[in-house]
Scaffold this active site. Structure first.
Site, PDB file in Angstrom:
ATOM      1  N   GLU A 114       5.990   8.904   2.319  1.00 41.69           N
ATOM      2  CA  GLU A 114       6.167   8.711   3.751  1.00 41.69           C
ATOM      3  C   GLU A 114       7.217   7.665   4.071  1.00 41.69           C
ATOM      4  O   GLU A 114       7.383   6.704   3.344  1.00 41.69           O
ATOM      5  CB  GLU A 114       4.857   8.203   4.354  1.00 41.69           C
ATOM      6  CG  GLU A 114       3.711   9.111   4.129  1.00 41.69           C
ATOM      7  CD  GLU A 114       2.388   8.411   4.395  1.00 41.69           C
ATOM      8  OE1 GLU A 114       1.368   9.100   4.349  1.00 41.69           O
ATOM      9  OE2 GLU A 114       2.389   7.201   4.638  1.00 41.69           O
ATOM     10  N   CYS A 128       9.824   1.531   7.628  1.00 39.82           N
ATOM     11  CA  CYS A 128       8.929   1.225   6.526  1.00 39.82           C
ATOM     12  C   CYS A 128       9.174   2.279   5.441  1.00 39.82           C
ATOM     13  O   CYS A 128       8.915   3.458   5.662  1.00 39.82           O
ATOM     14  CB  CYS A 128       7.516   1.306   7.084  1.00 39.82           C
ATOM     15  SG  CYS A 128       6.258   0.942   5.918  1.00 39.82           S
ATOM     16  N   CYS A 135       0.269   5.346  -5.791  1.00 38.52           N
ATOM     17  CA  CYS A 135       0.248   3.930  -6.161  1.00 38.52           C
ATOM     18  C   CYS A 135      -0.768   3.725  -7.279  1.00 38.52           C
ATOM     19  O   CYS A 135      -1.728   4.476  -7.384  1.00 38.52           O
ATOM     20  CB  CYS A 135      -0.149   3.096  -4.942  1.00 38.52           C
ATOM     21  SG  CYS A 135       0.097   1.324  -5.145  1.00 38.52           S
ATOM     22  N   CYS A 139      -6.010  -0.822  -4.194  1.00 37.37           N
ATOM     23  CA  CYS A 139      -6.570  -1.799  -3.260  1.00 37.37           C
ATOM     24  C   CYS A 139      -7.679  -1.082  -2.482  1.00 37.37           C
ATOM     25  O   CYS A 139      -7.492   0.040  -2.013  1.00 37.37           O
ATOM     26  CB  CYS A 139      -5.490  -2.326  -2.317  1.00 37.37           C
ATOM     27  SG  CYS A 139      -4.196  -3.201  -3.213  1.00 37.37           S
ATOM     28  N   CYS A 142      -7.059   0.341   1.075  1.00 37.10           N
ATOM     29  CA  CYS A 142      -5.795   1.049   1.317  1.00 37.10           C
ATOM     30  C   CYS A 142      -5.938   2.522   0.975  1.00 37.10           C
ATOM     31  O   CYS A 142      -6.446   2.874  -0.087  1.00 37.10           O
ATOM     32  CB  CYS A 142      -4.666   0.421   0.492  1.00 37.10           C
ATOM     33  SG  CYS A 142      -3.110   1.319   0.636  1.00 37.10           S
ATOM     34  N   GLY A 190       3.314   2.667  -2.400  1.00 36.80           N
ATOM     35  CA  GLY A 190       3.724   2.175  -3.708  1.00 36.80           C
ATOM     36  C   GLY A 190       3.884   0.676  -3.803  1.00 36.80           C
ATOM     37  O   GLY A 190       3.810  -0.047  -2.812  1.00 36.80           O
ATOM     38  N   GLU A 191       4.073   0.208  -5.028  1.00 41.44           N
ATOM     39  CA  GLU A 191       4.275  -1.214  -5.295  1.00 41.44           C
ATOM     40  C   GLU A 191       5.741  -1.407  -5.713  1.00 41.44           C
ATOM     41  O   GLU A 191       6.122  -1.051  -6.841  1.00 41.44           O
ATOM     42  CB  GLU A 191       3.312  -1.666  -6.405  1.00 41.44           C
ATOM     43  CG  GLU A 191       3.565  -3.046  -6.949  1.00 41.44           C
ATOM     44  CD  GLU A 191       3.756  -4.134  -5.893  1.00 41.44           C
ATOM     45  OE1 GLU A 191       2.914  -4.250  -4.982  1.00 41.44           O
ATOM     46  OE2 GLU A 191       4.760  -4.862  -5.968  1.00 41.44           O
ATOM     47  N   SER A 222       7.587  -6.137   0.199  1.00 37.49           N
ATOM     48  CA  SER A 222       6.194  -6.563   0.198  1.00 37.49           C
ATOM     49  C   SER A 222       5.549  -6.230  -1.146  1.00 37.49           C
ATOM     50  O   SER A 222       5.690  -5.123  -1.651  1.00 37.49           O
ATOM     51  CB  SER A 222       5.448  -5.825   1.319  1.00 37.49           C
ATOM     52  OG  SER A 222       4.093  -6.156   1.294  1.00 37.49           O
ATOM     53  N   SER A 244       0.998  -9.353   0.139  1.00 35.69           N
ATOM     54  CA  SER A 244      -0.244  -8.805   0.684  1.00 35.69           C
ATOM     55  C   SER A 244      -1.389  -9.662   0.155  1.00 35.69           C
ATOM     56  O   SER A 244      -1.882  -9.434  -0.938  1.00 35.69           O
ATOM     57  CB  SER A 244      -0.416  -7.352   0.230  1.00 35.69           C
ATOM     58  OG  SER A 244       0.588  -6.571   0.831  1.00 35.69           O
ATOM     59  N   LEU A 245      -1.773 -10.641   0.939  1.00 26.88           N
ATOM     60  CA  LEU A 245      -2.726 -11.637   0.442  1.00 26.88           C
ATOM     61  C   LEU A 245      -4.182 -11.179   0.644  1.00 26.88           C
ATOM     62  O   LEU A 245      -4.928 -11.022  -0.309  1.00 26.88           O
ATOM     63  CB  LEU A 245      -2.464 -12.973   1.153  1.00 26.88           C
ATOM     64  CG  LEU A 245      -3.224 -14.162   0.579  1.00 26.88           C
ATOM     65  CD1 LEU A 245      -2.808 -14.447  -0.843  1.00 26.88           C
ATOM     66  CD2 LEU A 245      -3.028 -15.388   1.466  1.00 26.88           C
ATOM     67  N   HIS A 246      -4.580 -11.050   1.891  1.00 25.17           N
ATOM     68  CA  HIS A 246      -5.862 -10.450   2.291  1.00 25.17           C
ATOM     69  C   HIS A 246      -7.126 -11.229   1.927  1.00 25.17           C
ATOM     70  O   HIS A 246      -8.213 -10.885   2.404  1.00 25.17           O
ATOM     71  CB  HIS A 246      -6.003  -9.012   1.766  1.00 25.17           C
ATOM     72  CG  HIS A 246      -4.837  -8.137   2.071  1.00 25.17           C
ATOM     73  ND1 HIS A 246      -4.237  -8.094   3.307  1.00 25.17           N
ATOM     74  CD2 HIS A 246      -4.135  -7.266   1.297  1.00 25.17           C
ATOM     75  CE1 HIS A 246      -3.224  -7.232   3.284  1.00 25.17           C
ATOM     76  NE2 HIS A 246      -3.139  -6.724   2.078  1.00 25.17           N
ATOM     77  N   ASN A 321      -6.719  -0.549   9.618  1.00 26.14           N
ATOM     78  CA  ASN A 321      -6.530   0.800  10.134  1.00 26.14           C
ATOM     79  C   ASN A 321      -7.486   1.718   9.360  1.00 26.14           C
ATOM     80  O   ASN A 321      -7.251   1.988   8.188  1.00 26.14           O
ATOM     81  CB  ASN A 321      -5.070   1.195   9.891  1.00 26.14           C
ATOM     82  CG  ASN A 321      -4.607   2.261  10.857  1.00 26.14           C
ATOM     83  OD1 ASN A 321      -5.419   2.921  11.500  1.00 26.14           O
ATOM     84  ND2 ASN A 321      -3.311   2.436  10.941  1.00 26.14           N
ATOM     85  N   CYS A 364      -0.980   3.609   6.168  1.00 23.41           N
ATOM     86  CA  CYS A 364      -0.446   3.814   4.830  1.00 23.41           C
ATOM     87  C   CYS A 364      -1.081   4.987   4.081  1.00 23.41           C
ATOM     88  O   CYS A 364      -2.273   5.002   3.844  1.00 23.41           O
ATOM     89  CB  CYS A 364      -0.723   2.519   4.087  1.00 23.41           C
ATOM     90  SG  CYS A 364       0.343   2.242   2.732  1.00 23.41           S
TER      91      CYS A 364
HETATM   92  N1  SAH Z   1       2.171  -2.499  -2.627  1.00 22.52           N
HETATM   93  C1  SAH Z   1       2.878  -3.306  -1.662  1.00 22.52           C
HETATM   94  C2  SAH Z   1       3.512  -2.459  -0.600  1.00 22.52           C
HETATM   95  C3  SAH Z   1       2.514  -1.779   0.343  1.00 22.52           C
HETATM   96  S1  SAH Z   1       2.668  -2.599   1.812  1.00 22.52           S
HETATM   97  C4  SAH Z   1       1.946  -4.345  -1.109  1.00 22.52           C
HETATM   98  O1  SAH Z   1       0.759  -4.275  -1.392  1.00 22.52           O
HETATM   99  O2  SAH Z   1       2.399  -5.253  -0.430  1.00 22.52           O
HETATM  100  C5  SAH Z   1       1.481  -1.947   2.816  1.00 22.52           C
HETATM  101  C6  SAH Z   1       0.765  -3.054   3.582  1.00 22.52           C
HETATM  102  O3  SAH Z   1      -0.225  -2.455   4.411  1.00 22.52           O
HETATM  103  C7  SAH Z   1       0.044  -3.983   2.636  1.00 22.52           C
HETATM  104  O4  SAH Z   1      -0.040  -5.273   3.129  1.00 22.52           O
HETATM  105  C8  SAH Z   1      -1.307  -3.339   2.606  1.00 22.52           C
HETATM  106  O5  SAH Z   1      -2.227  -4.241   2.110  1.00 22.52           O
HETATM  107  C9  SAH Z   1      -1.498  -2.959   4.064  1.00 22.52           C
HETATM  108  N2  SAH Z   1      -2.486  -1.895   4.270  1.00 22.52           N
HETATM  109  C10 SAH Z   1      -2.792  -0.891   3.441  1.00 22.52           C
HETATM  110  N3  SAH Z   1      -3.763  -0.126   3.964  1.00 22.52           N
HETATM  111  C11 SAH Z   1      -4.084  -0.645   5.158  1.00 22.52           C
HETATM  112  C12 SAH Z   1      -5.013  -0.279   6.175  1.00 22.52           C
HETATM  113  N4  SAH Z   1      -5.805   0.774   6.058  1.00 22.52           N
HETATM  114  N5  SAH Z   1      -5.046  -1.048   7.282  1.00 22.52           N
HETATM  115  C13 SAH Z   1      -4.219  -2.106   7.411  1.00 22.52           C
HETATM  116  N6  SAH Z   1      -3.343  -2.491   6.487  1.00 22.52           N
HETATM  117  C14 SAH Z   1      -3.256  -1.775   5.364  1.00 22.52           C
END
Ligand code: SAH
Length: 397
Positions: A114, A128, A135, A139, A142, A190-191, A222, A244-246, A321, A364
């Site tokens: 995408e 984006c 991937c 996570c 995700c 992807g990463e 990212s 992507s800390l979280h 999301n 995503c």
């Molecule tokens: N692999 C890389 C690139 C993906 S970036 C990374 O992890 O940074 C996509 C971003 O959207 C990341 O911060 C991911 O954690 C976030 N993301 C993924 N799924 C999501 C969801 N359902 N709701 C909100 N954010 C999400």
């Protein structure tokens, strides 16, 4: 964790849809020069020819060779024999009521990724882009994580995502003052750090100042935290860094971002501190997805402040999301606002990202997944129809 892929360094000059030609759209500058040399262009003319082609392809966005008016017809004809200017196949192109656009691009059988254009991000709008199909990171929140990795995208395939968006937004030539697309974020599928060679080459192409010409400060990569490659990313690309800390502690982060088991928060932050040129004009963006009752307490907002000490940082709070089948919920709006306030009061910019394009499944990985599902159901329908026809045929015998 599958980290190295045998197909990760696919040819930089990828084959065009016509197998006897090379696709110029997406090709890097060095590859273009080398190709011209290999095809016998006079050495003293190679740079000039490469520049001419480059400007037509990446500044004017031409789709055929007849528009290349400063190149003699005979030479143009020869170029046309060697090259084509093919855009990728777009399986779906959707436009949201809020202006978000999403393309599902096909890179081969069952190989789709995408690209999403989000208006009003950055100076005007951000694209984006995906760096892989699927991937490996899994996570837990995700949706892409539920799809297995198909393959890394090549540098030209990454660049062509930008070209598809420019085509649709009618933004050729590049120097259009009122551009809608001003920023590129590697936040699609992807990463990116597991595909660093191709990502770095794609960034060279899209930031080249005689072509698409995105400033490197307008390109953000990212990562979920592939610590050993973070300083290298900075050295090789000069791009902006997003993490992507979280989560603010290892236990929770191990659960949300399993890559944390490999590179924990300490290793991650050591690596971030080594990112070149960090300062007030080059801050790290920390993405923090707001998950109800999971990572959204005030104590965690304060832990976050402690963790970020000494790192030039801004924080993006992302309302979760939801996607079909997930057990997570998005935090309440007040909780997100209070969380943001704690960060703001400590002097951090912490915007809450408004959910965009929900009507076109902009979360995503969702679109690809829907389309795979649809195809599966179409296949099932076709199988049933075939069986019914067979049964009918058998009955008629
Ligand atoms: N692999 C890389 C690139 C993906 S970036 C990374 O992890 O940074 C996509 C971003 O959207 C990341 O911060 C991911 O954690 C976030 N993301 C993924 N799924 C999501 C969801 N359902 N709701 C909100 N954010 C999400």
């Amino acid at each position: 964790m599958t980290q190295s892929l045998d197909i990760s360094h696919a040819a930089n000059a990828d084959r065009a849809s016509n197998p006897s030609k090379l696709n110029l759209a997406g090709m890097g500058f060095d590859t273009l020069r080398e190709t011209l040399i290999a095809r016998g262009i006079e050495p003293k003319k190679v740079n000039m020819r490469a520049r001419q082609l480059w400007r037509w392809v990446y500044h004017y966005g031409v789709r055929d060779f007849s528009g290349m008016t400063d190149i003699a017809k005979v030479q143009r004809a020869e170029f046309e024999e060697w090259f084509e200017l093919e855009r990728p196949d777009i399986t779906e192109a959707l436009v949201s009521v809020d202006g978000t656009r999403k393309w599902l691009i096909e890179y081969g059988p069952n190989t789709e990724a995408e690209t999403v254009f989000i208006p009003d991000v950055g100076r005007a709008g951000a694209l984006c882009v995906s760096s892989q199909v699927g991937c490996t990171l899994n996570c837990s929140f995700c949706h892409t994580g539920t799809q297995k990795l198909v393959r890394n995208l090549t540098a030209p395939e990454i660049v062509r995502q930008v070209m598809v968006a420019r085509d649709a937004l009618e933004e050729w030539p590049t120097s259009n003052e009122n551009r809608k697309l001003t920023n590129i974020v590697f936040m699609g599928m992807g990463e990116p750090l597991y595909n660093l060679d191709n990502v770095a080459e794609a960034i060279d192409t899209i930031s080249h100042n005689e072509g698409i010409s995105f400033g490197r400060r307008r390109i953000t990569v990212s990562t979920a935290g592939v610590a050993p490659l973070i300083p290298e990313l900075g050295r090789r690309t000069n791009a902006m860094l997003a993490i992507s800390l979280h989560a603010t502690n290892d236990d929770l982060r191990n659960e949300l971002v399993p890559l944390n088991k490999k590179y924990n928060l300490k290793e991650l932050f050591d690596a971030i501190r080594q990112y070149p040129d960090l300062g007030n004009s080059k801050k790290v963006t920390f993405e923090y997805v707001m998950l109800k009752g999971v990572n959204d307490s005030m104590a965690e907002a304060k832990d976050l402040l402690r963790l970020l000490k000494g790192v030039p940082a801004k924080i993006n709070l992302i309302p979760f999301n939801p996607w079909p089948g997930t057990n997570y919920e998005c935090s309440d709006w007040e909780t997100i606002e209070t969380f943001a306030e704690v960060l703001n009061r400590a002097g951090y910019s912490a915007p809450i990202r408004t959910p965009r394009g929900r009507d076109i499944l902009a979360a995503c990985g969702q679109l690809r997944s829907e389309s795979v599902k649809q195809r599966a159901s179409e296949r099932r329908k076709a199988e049933l129809a075939a069986k019914a026809a067979e049964a009918e045929g058998t009955a008629a015998e």
